[in-house]
Design a protein around this motif. Structure first.
Motif, PDB file in Angstrom:
ATOM      1  N   ARG A  82       0.814  -1.211   0.000  1.00 18.80           N
ATOM      2  CA  ARG A  82       0.000   0.000   0.000  1.00 18.80           C
ATOM      3  C   ARG A  82       0.849   1.263   0.000  1.00 18.80           C
ATOM      4  O   ARG A  82       0.332   2.364  -0.201  1.00 18.80           O
ATOM      5  CB  ARG A  82      -0.904   0.023   1.228  1.00 18.80           C
ATOM      6  N   THR A  83       2.137   1.136   0.298  1.00 18.45           N
ATOM      7  CA  THR A  83       2.999   2.305   0.428  1.00 18.45           C
ATOM      8  C   THR A  83       3.550   2.667  -0.940  1.00 18.45           C
ATOM      9  O   THR A  83       4.486   2.054  -1.404  1.00 18.45           O
ATOM     10  CB  THR A  83       4.143   2.026   1.409  1.00 18.45           C
ATOM     11  N   LYS A  84       2.966   3.681  -1.580  1.00 13.20           N
ATOM     12  CA  LYS A  84       3.345   3.998  -2.956  1.00 13.20           C
ATOM     13  C   LYS A  84       4.247   5.223  -3.057  1.00 13.20           C
ATOM     14  O   LYS A  84       4.646   5.610  -4.133  1.00 13.20           O
ATOM     15  CB  LYS A  84       2.084   4.222  -3.791  1.00 13.20           C
ATOM     16  N   GLU A  85       4.561   5.849  -1.919  1.00  8.87           N
ATOM     17  CA  GLU A  85       5.398   7.041  -2.002  1.00  8.87           C
ATOM     18  C   GLU A  85       6.838   6.683  -2.358  1.00  8.87           C
ATOM     19  O   GLU A  85       7.523   7.432  -3.043  1.00  8.87           O
ATOM     20  CB  GLU A  85       5.372   7.791  -0.659  1.00  8.87           C
ATOM     21  N   ARG A 123       4.428   8.560   9.535  1.00  3.28           N
ATOM     22  CA  ARG A 123       3.624   7.993  10.608  1.00  3.28           C
ATOM     23  C   ARG A 123       2.135   8.001  10.251  1.00  3.28           C
ATOM     24  O   ARG A 123       1.412   7.060  10.572  1.00  3.28           O
ATOM     25  CB  ARG A 123       3.881   8.757  11.905  1.00  3.28           C
ATOM     26  N   LEU A 124       1.695   9.040   9.592  1.00  2.00           N
ATOM     27  CA  LEU A 124       0.302   9.075   9.156  1.00  2.00           C
ATOM     28  C   LEU A 124       0.035   7.966   8.147  1.00  2.00           C
ATOM     29  O   LEU A 124      -0.981   7.272   8.224  1.00  2.00           O
ATOM     30  CB  LEU A 124      -0.024  10.439   8.540  1.00  2.00           C
ATOM     31  N   ARG A 125       0.943   7.807   7.207  1.00  2.09           N
ATOM     32  CA  ARG A 125       0.768   6.762   6.203  1.00  2.09           C
ATOM     33  C   ARG A 125       0.697   5.386   6.862  1.00  2.09           C
ATOM     34  O   ARG A 125      -0.159   4.559   6.523  1.00  2.09           O
ATOM     35  CB  ARG A 125       1.916   6.821   5.203  1.00  2.09           C
ATOM     36  N   ARG A 126       1.587   5.131   7.813  1.00  3.95           N
ATOM     37  CA  ARG A 126       1.552   3.842   8.505  1.00  3.95           C
ATOM     38  C   ARG A 126       0.265   3.673   9.304  1.00  3.95           C
ATOM     39  O   ARG A 126      -0.301   2.589   9.373  1.00  3.95           O
ATOM     40  CB  ARG A 126       2.765   3.710   9.434  1.00  3.95           C
ATOM     41  N   GLY A 127      -0.194   4.768   9.911  1.00  6.05           N
ATOM     42  CA  GLY A 127      -1.454   4.692  10.640  1.00  6.05           C
ATOM     43  C   GLY A 127      -2.623   4.359   9.732  1.00  6.05           C
ATOM     44  O   GLY A 127      -3.489   3.560  10.081  1.00  6.05           O
ATOM     45  N   LEU A 128      -2.648   4.952   8.556  1.00  3.69           N
ATOM     46  CA  LEU A 128      -3.707   4.650   7.596  1.00  3.69           C
ATOM     47  C   LEU A 128      -3.638   3.193   7.143  1.00  3.69           C
ATOM     48  O   LEU A 128      -4.670   2.534   6.965  1.00  3.69           O
ATOM     49  CB  LEU A 128      -3.607   5.593   6.397  1.00  3.69           C
ATOM     50  N   GLN A 129      -2.434   2.693   6.956  1.00  5.73           N
ATOM     51  CA  GLN A 129      -2.285   1.289   6.581  1.00  5.73           C
ATOM     52  C   GLN A 129      -2.853   0.367   7.646  1.00  5.73           C
ATOM     53  O   GLN A 129      -3.525  -0.622   7.337  1.00  5.73           O
ATOM     54  CB  GLN A 129      -0.801   0.981   6.340  1.00  5.73           C
ATOM     55  N   ALA A 168      -0.861  10.493  -1.604  1.00  2.00           N
ATOM     56  CA  ALA A 168      -1.528  11.335  -0.603  1.00  2.00           C
ATOM     57  C   ALA A 168      -3.044  11.248  -0.690  1.00  2.00           C
ATOM     58  O   ALA A 168      -3.748  12.136  -0.216  1.00  2.00           O
ATOM     59  CB  ALA A 168      -1.080  12.787  -0.761  1.00  2.00           C
ATOM     60  N   LEU A 169      -3.554  10.175  -1.274  1.00  2.00           N
ATOM     61  CA  LEU A 169      -4.999   9.951  -1.340  1.00  2.00           C
ATOM     62  C   LEU A 169      -5.269   8.501  -0.987  1.00  2.00           C
ATOM     63  O   LEU A 169      -4.809   7.587  -1.680  1.00  2.00           O
ATOM     64  CB  LEU A 169      -5.545  10.271  -2.728  1.00  2.00           C
ATOM     65  N   LEU A 204      -5.213   1.068   9.614  1.00  5.09           N
ATOM     66  CA  LEU A 204      -6.676   1.172   9.607  1.00  5.09           C
ATOM     67  C   LEU A 204      -7.284   0.275   8.532  1.00  5.09           C
ATOM     68  O   LEU A 204      -8.491   0.090   8.491  1.00  5.09           O
ATOM     69  CB  LEU A 204      -7.111   2.618   9.356  1.00  5.09           C
ATOM     70  N   GLY A 205      -6.438  -0.244   7.648  1.00 11.16           N
ATOM     71  CA  GLY A 205      -6.936  -1.038   6.540  1.00 11.16           C
ATOM     72  C   GLY A 205      -7.213  -0.224   5.303  1.00 11.16           C
ATOM     73  O   GLY A 205      -7.887  -0.698   4.378  1.00 11.16           O
ATOM     74  N   ALA A 206      -6.711   0.997   5.241  1.00  5.35           N
ATOM     75  CA  ALA A 206      -6.956   1.858   4.087  1.00  5.35           C
ATOM     76  C   ALA A 206      -6.130   1.406   2.892  1.00  5.35           C
ATOM     77  O   ALA A 206      -5.055   0.830   3.039  1.00  5.35           O
ATOM     78  CB  ALA A 206      -6.621   3.307   4.433  1.00  5.35           C
ATOM     79  N   GLY A 207      -6.656   1.656   1.708  1.00 12.14           N
ATOM     80  CA  GLY A 207      -5.930   1.390   0.475  1.00 12.14           C
ATOM     81  C   GLY A 207      -5.371   2.679  -0.079  1.00 12.14           C
ATOM     82  O   GLY A 207      -5.920   3.766   0.141  1.00 12.14           O
ATOM     83  N   ALA A 208      -4.252   2.572  -0.815  1.00 11.38           N
ATOM     84  CA  ALA A 208      -3.592   3.750  -1.364  1.00 11.38           C
ATOM     85  C   ALA A 208      -4.009   3.957  -2.809  1.00 11.38           C
ATOM     86  O   ALA A 208      -3.650   3.185  -3.689  1.00 11.38           O
ATOM     87  CB  ALA A 208      -2.075   3.597  -1.272  1.00 11.38           C
ATOM     88  N   VAL A 209      -4.788   5.021  -3.048  1.00 12.97           N
ATOM     89  CA  VAL A 209      -5.151   5.395  -4.415  1.00 12.97           C
ATOM     90  C   VAL A 209      -3.958   6.082  -5.077  1.00 12.97           C
ATOM     91  O   VAL A 209      -3.644   5.853  -6.245  1.00 12.97           O
ATOM     92  CB  VAL A 209      -6.384   6.326  -4.413  1.00 12.97           C
TER      93      VAL A 209
END
Length: 325
Positions: free
Chosen positions: A18-21, A164-170, A180-181, A172-177
């Protein structure tokens, strides 16, 4: 490959995909960044511990504390907690070391009443309540429910916070569009809000709700791009394999051991899998089977496990010197 390596590599695969940065990420880099994630930055706040491998001493003790200290009134003697660890096959010396580490991580505070013991740190309650919602309130997104998109803008000068925000979103089960979205089922929007506020970045983000994201191809194809379904499938298979190895529950003591190990094997999966709609997943998706077996076994074991804890606590002799926290 050992169970520890399989768990670490499986979780890292789910998160790193999910980490696309900064693609591509190695599994070791994923594990390192996972260690740096903190769900709450307030002083003294207990942390979600996603690093502890299910089945390890640290993970099992944390599961016991999370399940039983609140029903017991928030306090337990050291002797009782060590004995419950022994019921899980954890030697006393290892249990004492693990308990001390839980204290260091902000989950417990030492407190003596008529015996040496530990009280649940009040700062840990939000974390435990958040865990209760994810672990026990199983929710699958159905067709027609809303999605939540999270857009944020954090400058390069604050890339540590952005990470840290990105890891937190991960988690949560969020997907990376896009970098930063992010997108997740609408029923997780409140948890996303909590994360943004905990990291003090709410003013950098905008949350959008939509009934149906419009994508170039099919939504199912987009979902397979936003989430790594192969890695998620592997995590479901890991859980199902762990369930097949649970001890028989012939006695309440056995039921306690089986129930704690069930929760321990399950606890990270609801964070990695946000409960995506069935119609957007492959026909042979294992998620429904995992959710079903968890609900069935949890219902069968929970009351018997609690009965064992209730009858055991307070019945164990205390040595004031040996049991000093």
């Amino acid at each position: 490959m050992s169970d520890a390596a399989r768990f670490d590599s499986g979780v890292s695969a789910v998160l790193a995909r999910r980490t696309k940065e900064h693609p591509p990420r190695s599994l070791s880099e994923g594990s390192e960044s996972k260690r740096s994630h903190r769900q709450d930055t307030s002083p003294g706040a207990a942390e979600d511990d996603f690093d502890a491998r299910p089945g390890s001493t640290a993970s099992l003790l944390r599961t016991v504390v999370g399940l039983y200290l609140r029903p017991l009134g928030g306090w337990i003697s050291t002797a009782d907690l060590v004995q419950l660890a022994g019921d899980l096959g954890i030697p006393a010396s290892r249990a004492r070391t693990g308990i001390a580490r839980l204290k260091q991580r902000g989950l417990l505070t030492a407190e003596r009443t008529d015996a040496a013991g530990y009280r649940l740190d009040p700062a840990a309650l939000p974390m435990l309540e958040r865990g209760d919602r994810r672990i026990f309130d199983i929710r699958i997104m159905s067709e027609g429910e809303q999605w939540c998109l999270i857009s944020y803008s954090i400058p390069e000068s604050r890339r540590g916070l952005r990470h840290r925000l990105r890891r937190g979103l991960q988690w949560l089960g969020a997907g990376a569009v896009s970098p930063a979205l992010w997108i997740l089922p609408g029923h997780l929007a409140d948890e996303a809000e909590d994360l943004l506020r905990a990291l003090d970045v709410r003013d950098t983000a905008v949350l959008f709700r939509t009934d149906a994201p419009i994508v170039a191809g099919s939504l199912a194809e987009a979902v397979s791009d936003w989430w790594d379904l192969t890695a998620l499938r592997a995590e479901h298979k890991r859980f199902q394999a762990a369930v097949s190895e649970l001890p028989d529950a012939a006695t309440d003591r056995d039921a306690f051991a089986a129930y704690v190990r069930l929760i321990d094997a399950w606890r990270t999966l609801p964070y990695l899998d946000p409960g995506l709609p069935a119609e957007l997943l492959p026909a042979d998706w294992p998620g429904a089977a995992s959710f079903s077996v968890f609900a069935e076994l949890s219902a069968a074991l929970a009351a018997r496990a609690m009965r064992h804890v209730s009858t055991s606590v307070g019945q164990i002799g205390s040595d004031p010197v040996r049991d000093a926290p």
